[in-house]
Write an enzyme that holds these catalytic residues in place. Structure first.
Site, PDB file in Angstrom:
ATOM      1  N   ASP A   3      -7.763   6.507   4.627  1.00 15.23           N
ATOM      2  CA  ASP A   3      -7.860   5.352   5.521  1.00 15.23           C
ATOM      3  C   ASP A   3      -9.068   5.340   6.446  1.00 15.23           C
ATOM      4  OD1 ASP A   3      -5.522   4.400   4.470  1.00 15.23           O
ATOM      5  OD2 ASP A   3      -4.255   5.129   6.092  1.00 15.23           O
ATOM      6  N   SER A  38       0.804  -1.222   0.000  1.00 12.40           N
ATOM      7  CA  SER A  38       0.000   0.000   0.000  1.00 12.40           C
ATOM      8  C   SER A  38       0.842   1.280   0.000  1.00 12.40           C
ATOM      9  CB  SER A  38      -0.940   0.020   1.207  1.00 12.40           C
ATOM     10  OG  SER A  38      -0.211   0.118   2.403  1.00 12.40           O
ATOM     11  N   HIS A  85       1.325   4.220   6.798  1.00 10.05           N
ATOM     12  CA  HIS A  85       0.754   5.092   5.765  1.00 10.05           C
ATOM     13  C   HIS A  85       1.211   6.531   5.955  1.00 10.05           C
ATOM     14  CE1 HIS A  85      -2.822   2.350   4.391  1.00 10.05           C
ATOM     15  NE2 HIS A  85      -1.655   1.929   3.974  1.00 10.05           N
TER      16      HIS A  85
END
Length: 187
Positions: A130, A61, A101
């Site tokens: 998210d 990701s 992230h």
């Protein structure tokens, strides 16, 4: 008696010839290695102020910034403000595995209070933010959700960890072989 058991298991002659004192010495060496590793880990936790100073990227990701298997080094100093663009590792209630992230938005409550900062994250390789990953009803992350902030990385070295977790039999075999080596190596 121990010699006969080791003989039946197929251990080499020099291992069978070890007396009780030598076996105890090897056991203490093994315990020292394990405790040293734990002390180093706890020391890193204190120095970096992070509950997990080293993490492995488990998904794609964050590509192209980080790839699956990259080893990240984290810090989590309270006085450093979280800013948009930096990469954080956070835990969400109900999920055991931390997520790596990038911060895309920061919402500052009181200018003097660093605890009222809220932020939104997104994986570089993901199409949406998210919010779908956060706990039910949670729209922003807070400082208490942060495990650490990425400060450096080593590419692909964490792939060993991923392989060991995907194939637990391999992990236990490698650990058993290492333990036997430490216990029965005379040097």
């Amino acid at each position: 008696m121990l010699g006969k058991v080791l003989s039946l298991l197929g251990f080499p002659d020099d291992i069978r010839r070890m007396n009780f004192r030598q076996m105890m010495y090897q056991g203490l060496n093994f315990a020292m290695i394990v405790s040293s590793a734990l002390m180093i880990w706890k020391g890193l936790m204190v120095v970096t102020a992070s509950e997990s100073p080293i993490v492995v990227v488990l998904s794609g990701s964050m590509e192209p910034a980080f790839h699956r298997g990259d080893l990240l080094f984290l810090t989590n100093y309270e006085k450093d403000p979280i800013t948009a663009g930096e990469i954080v590792v956070f835990k969400v209630e109900g999920r055991d595995i931390p997520i790596v992230h990038r911060v895309i938005k920061v919402h500052q409550g009181d200018a003097d209070d660093n605890t009222s900062v809220k932020f939104l994250t997104k994986g570089d390789n993901n199409n949406v933010d998210d919010r779908g990953l956060y706990a039910h009803g949670q729209v922003w992350l807070t400082r208490k959700d942060v495990v650490g902030r990425a400060r450096g990385y080593v590419p692909y070295i964490g792939i060993v960890t991923i392989i060991m977790n995907e194939y637990p039999q391999l992990k236990f075999t490698v650990l058993a072989l290492l333990a036997l080596f430490v216990l029965f190596n005379r040097e």
